[in-house]
Scaffold this motif. Structure first.
Motif: not given
Length: 340
Positions: A112, A142, A146, A149
């Motif tokens: 991130p 990832t 998230r 992002l």
């Protein structure tokens, strides 16, 4: 082997080149460090354009050099020459002090932060991830964990999710089951992970047939400088393997290998469930046709788990599908089309 005068002269020149230090041009693509943190160095490669950024994501254990193997057979060099604004994240070496780092460290912190920094450096544009092997699995987790992002798309190359579809490890499953999964646990806990030497030997063993026939192949292709340079570059890559942190290795062993969680598209990390079905960006999945570490069936399972996915195959083994000589006209062409 019968050589023509031209081939004989080329072979002689290659022998001289080998004796003088090698025939492969191992100079890395020029780069500038733009961000650094724990287990994270982010580089902007020189060249390219002002377009959307591409971030190259390596796996653990293998050096980031996988994307920049040698001049003339470097994916990083290819992307820059195609005008792509290209970045690379490098995890550096793994020490005994890193033994407590788990997968969540890379999924929640390392990647991130790298993605945000690349987006910021590129004027706030969304980032296109290109990842190999375990780097692909970490990138998928990832993106799933998230969604906020700045990720525009994702490419995974040789990233297996169905570990039961890997014939290489099938013989060990009964032994693992018989020991309740504790076959390797005492060793990686004692050593703090999987040492780089062990990782290198395992990777080498997966291509032992090629290693055995390598001397004969070199003799048969002594006049082929590109062939010799590729072997030399792969050997250099193999000599620079990196260790796995203990906790990360344990999670891969228990969650991916034993429980095969990723085959169902969902994995539990430290009490948190991450589902690949939550990935909202388009994904290109590429499998190697001769890959024994991540065979087609183990990789293709992703097509049943992701909302928006395209699947392709290319010739080559685990490293070859990424940066083998034939990858220049197959895998890299798929990338150009997808990124375009």
């Amino acid at each position: 082997m019968t050589l023509s005068p031209v081939s004989l002269a080329a072979a002689a020149a290659n022998v001289v080149g080998k004796l003088r230090g090698g025939v492969a041009d191992l100079r890395p693509v020029p780069r500038t460090l733009i961000d650094q943190g724990p287990n994270r160095s982010v580089y902007r490669l020189h060249g390219g354009s002002d377009g959307p950024p591409v971030l190259l994501v390596p796996p653990l254990a293998a050096p980031a050099q996988c994307f920049d193997l040698r001049r003339g057979c470097s994916l990083a060099e290819h992307l820059v020459e195609r005008g792509q604004r290209t970045y690379l994240v490098d995890y550096g070496t793994v020490a005994f002090a890193d033994r407590r780092l788990g997968i969540e460290h890379w999924v929640d912190e390392v990647l991130p932060q790298a993605i945000r920094k690349v987006s910021e450096d590129a004027g706030g544009q969304d980032v296109r991830l290109v990842a190999w092997c375990l780097g692909g699995l970490f990138s998928l987790l990832t993106a799933a964990a998230r969604p906020s992002l700045p990720i525009a798309s994702l490419v995974t190359i040789a990233s297996p999710v169905d570990f039961t579809a890997i014939p290489l490890i099938a013989p060990f499953r009964p032994l693992v089951a018989a020991t309740g999964g504790h076959l390797l646990t005492p060793f990686y806990r004692l050593l703090g992970g999987a040492p780089s030497y062990v990782v290198g030997r395992v990777f080498w063993a997966t291509g032992i047939d090629k290693e055995i026939t390598k001397p004969l192949a070199i003799l048969r292709n002594l006049d082929d400088r590109d062939f010799l340079a590729q072997i030399e570059a792969v050997d250099h890559f193999m000599d620079n393997m990196i260790a796995y942190p203990g906790r990360t290795f344990g999670q891969i062993y228990h969650r991916f290998f034993r429980a095969n969680d990723l085959a169902d598209g969902e994995v539990d990390l430290n009490g948190r469930s991450i589902s690949l079905a939550d990935i909202e960006v388009p994904v290109l999945v590429i499998a190697g046709e001769n890959d024994t570490i991540a065979p087609r069936r183990a990789v293709e399972r992703l097509t049943q788990l992701l909302p928006s996915v395209e699947f392709r195959t290319a010739p080559g083994g685990h490293l070859g599908v990424l940066t083998g000589r034939r990858a220049r006209t197959t895998t890299w062409s798929y990338l150009d089309e997808f990124l375009g």
